[in-house]
Design a protein around this motif. Structure first.
Motif, PDB file in Angstrom:
ATOM      1  N   SER A 274      79.825 -27.337  61.901  1.00  0.00           N
ATOM      2  CA  SER A 274      79.349 -26.473  60.819  1.00  0.00           C
ATOM      3  C   SER A 274      80.482 -25.546  60.404  1.00  0.00           C
ATOM      4  O   SER A 274      81.281 -25.097  61.235  1.00  0.00           O
ATOM      5  CB  SER A 274      78.128 -25.657  61.252  1.00  0.00           C
TER       6      SER A 274
ATOM      7  N   LYS B  75      78.702 -31.882  66.810  1.00  0.00           N
ATOM      8  CA  LYS B  75      77.983 -31.314  65.669  1.00  0.00           C
ATOM      9  C   LYS B  75      78.869 -30.237  65.076  1.00  0.00           C
ATOM     10  O   LYS B  75      79.333 -29.339  65.791  1.00  0.00           O
ATOM     11  CB  LYS B  75      76.634 -30.725  66.099  1.00  0.00           C
TER      12      LYS B  75
ATOM     13  N   GLN C 115      81.423 -31.677  53.620  1.00  0.00           N
ATOM     14  CA  GLN C 115      81.404 -30.217  53.675  1.00  0.00           C
ATOM     15  C   GLN C 115      82.732 -29.572  53.290  1.00  0.00           C
ATOM     16  O   GLN C 115      82.759 -28.383  52.950  1.00  0.00           O
ATOM     17  CB  GLN C 115      81.000 -29.752  55.075  1.00  0.00           C
TER      18      GLN C 115
ATOM     19  N   LYS D 146      79.932 -23.957  72.751  1.00  0.00           N
ATOM     20  CA  LYS D 146      80.433 -24.032  71.386  1.00  0.00           C
ATOM     21  C   LYS D 146      81.849 -23.483  71.339  1.00  0.00           C
ATOM     22  O   LYS D 146      82.226 -22.601  72.115  1.00  0.00           O
ATOM     23  CB  LYS D 146      79.528 -23.264  70.421  1.00  0.00           C
TER      24      LYS D 146
ATOM     25  N   ILE E 205      85.769 -24.097  61.924  1.00  0.00           N
ATOM     26  CA  ILE E 205      84.611 -24.961  62.134  1.00  0.00           C
ATOM     27  C   ILE E 205      84.016 -24.715  63.514  1.00  0.00           C
ATOM     28  O   ILE E 205      84.752 -24.694  64.515  1.00  0.00           O
ATOM     29  CB  ILE E 205      85.020 -26.447  62.014  1.00  0.00           C
ATOM     30  N   GLU E 206      82.707 -24.529  63.559  1.00  0.00           N
ATOM     31  CA  GLU E 206      82.036 -24.406  64.850  1.00  0.00           C
ATOM     32  C   GLU E 206      81.679 -25.797  65.366  1.00  0.00           C
ATOM     33  O   GLU E 206      81.097 -26.612  64.648  1.00  0.00           O
ATOM     34  CB  GLU E 206      80.766 -23.569  64.736  1.00  0.00           C
TER      35      GLU E 206
ATOM     36  N   PHE F 176      81.628 -34.892  58.079  1.00  0.00           N
ATOM     37  CA  PHE F 176      81.683 -33.444  57.852  1.00  0.00           C
ATOM     38  C   PHE F 176      82.864 -33.087  56.968  1.00  0.00           C
ATOM     39  O   PHE F 176      82.737 -32.309  56.014  1.00  0.00           O
ATOM     40  CB  PHE F 176      81.782 -32.687  59.181  1.00  0.00           C
TER      41      PHE F 176
END
Length: 283
Positions: free
Chosen positions: A229, A227, A196, A78, A209-210, A192
Motif C-alpha cells: 500500500s 501486500k 497504484q 510491516k 510503500i508499506e 501494485f
C-alpha cells in the motif's frame, strides 16, 4: 548490438536519467511505462520468514518480514520500502541441494534475451506458444515450468518496529536492501507498481510503500504473499543518486559473472561454427 553491451547501456542510461531527474525516462526504464506488458554482497536481503524457530530453538513468527540488521536477523509484521531500482532475472532453484542450479543476467525490463550461466537463455524457460507445441509430459515442458522469473527490487527500508528473535528492539532506518519477488509474490508487486504507481504517474523511486503479508492456503500448503500500500511520496535526494549507482554496480557485477559462465558453457557444447555465432550474440 550484443546482449552484453545492451545490458550495460541500459544501466548507464538509467543512472544518467536518474541524475538528470528525467522522470519520463525513468518510468520507461523502470518498467513503469507500459502497464499492459506482460542477497548480493553488502546488501541485506528482505524475505518472508517461513521458519518456526531459529537454530537456538527460539520461536519465530511465520509470515513476518525478515532482514539482516548487521549482526543478526530482524523480524517485523510491516516494513516501509522505497524501490530505487527494479530488475528481472530467470532462475532454477534446487530444493534438495538448496541452491540455484541456473541464473540469468538481470535486466531492467522483461524484453530481450536473458543469457544464463548454463549457456542458454532464460534458464530454459519456454514461451507459452513453444510449450503448446510440445506434449505436456515432454521433459522440456516440465523443466520449463520449474524456471522462475524473479522481480528484483533494490531500495531502502525502514522497520521501526523490527525485533530480534528474542524480542529485543532492532529498528532499521533507511537501510539499503534487495528482495526477490517470484511465483506467488511476483504478481502482487508488479500489479501494485502498474496500477497504484504507473497509472497514477508516480515514480517508484519517490514512493514510500508499506509491506505486510497475507496468509494463503492451497490444500494443505500454507504460504504468505506480499501486500503493498502507498504511504506517501517523497523527493529524490543526492544520497539516492549515489545509492542507485551502487545498485547498478551490483547488477553489473552479477551480469559479468553470469556472462563469464555463459561463455564458458557454450564453448563446451557448440561446434566451431555455432561457437562463432554464439560469441557474436554475447559480445
Amino acid at each position: 548490438m550484443g546482449t552484453e553491451l545492451q545490458m550495460n547501456d541500459e544501466l548507464n542510461n538509467f543512472i544518467t536519467a536518474f541524475d538528470a531527474g528525467d522522470e519520463e525516462a525513468l518510468m520507461k526504464m523502470s518498467g513503469q511505462a507500459d502497464v499492459d506488458s506482460t542477497p548480493r554482497v553488502g546488501l541485506p536481503r528482505l524475505t518472508i520468514n517461513y521458519e518456526a524457530e531459529n537454530d537456538e530453538g527460539m520461536p519465530l513468527k511465520r509470515g513476518a518480514w525478515r532482514i539482516w540488521n548487521g549482526s543478526g536477523p530482524s523480524y517485523a509484521d510491516k516494513v516501509h520500502i522505497r524501490p530505487l531500482m527494479r530488475t528481472y532475472e530467470w532462475s532454477v532453484w534446487d530444493q534438495d541441494e538448496q541452491k540455484f542450479t541456473c541464473k540469468s543476467v538481470q535486466r531492467t525490463n522483461l524484453s530481450g534475451e536473458f543469457p544464463d550461466n548454463a549457456g542458454g537463455n532464460k534458464c530454459g524457460r519456454l514461451t507459452r506458444a513453444e510449450e503448446e507445441q510440445l506434449p505436456t509430459d515432454d521433459p522440456r515442458v516440465l523443466f520449463s515450468k520449474a524456471v522462475s522469473c524473479n522481480q528484483v527490487i533494490y531500495g531502502v527500508i525502514d522497520a521501526p518496529d523490527a525485533v530480534s528473535a528474542d524480542g529485543s528492539p532492532t529498528p532499521l532506518e533507511n537501510v539499503p536492501f534487495m528482495a526477490y519477488f517470484k511465483r506467488s509474490g511476483f504478481r502482487p508487486v508488479r500489479e501494485f507498481i502498474d496500477t497504484q504507481l504507473t497509472r497514477r504517474k508516480i515514480l517508484m523511486q519517490k514512493a514510500v510503500i508499506e509491506l505486510t503479508t497475507e496468509k494463503q492456503k492451497n490444500g494443505g500448503v500454507i504460504y504468505w504473499t506480499p501486500k503493498l500500500s502507498l504511504v506517501k511520496e517523497v523527493s529524490i535526494t543526492d544520497d539516492d543518486k549515489d545509492l542507485i549507482k551502487q545498485f547498478a554496480e551490483t547488477v553489473k557485477g552479477h551480469n559479468d559473472s553470469v556472462m563469464s559462465e555463459y561463455k564458458a558453457a557454450i564453448k563446451m557444447t557448440l561446434t566451431d561454427e555455432d561457437l562463432d555465432l554464439a560469441q557474436r550474440f554475447a559480445s
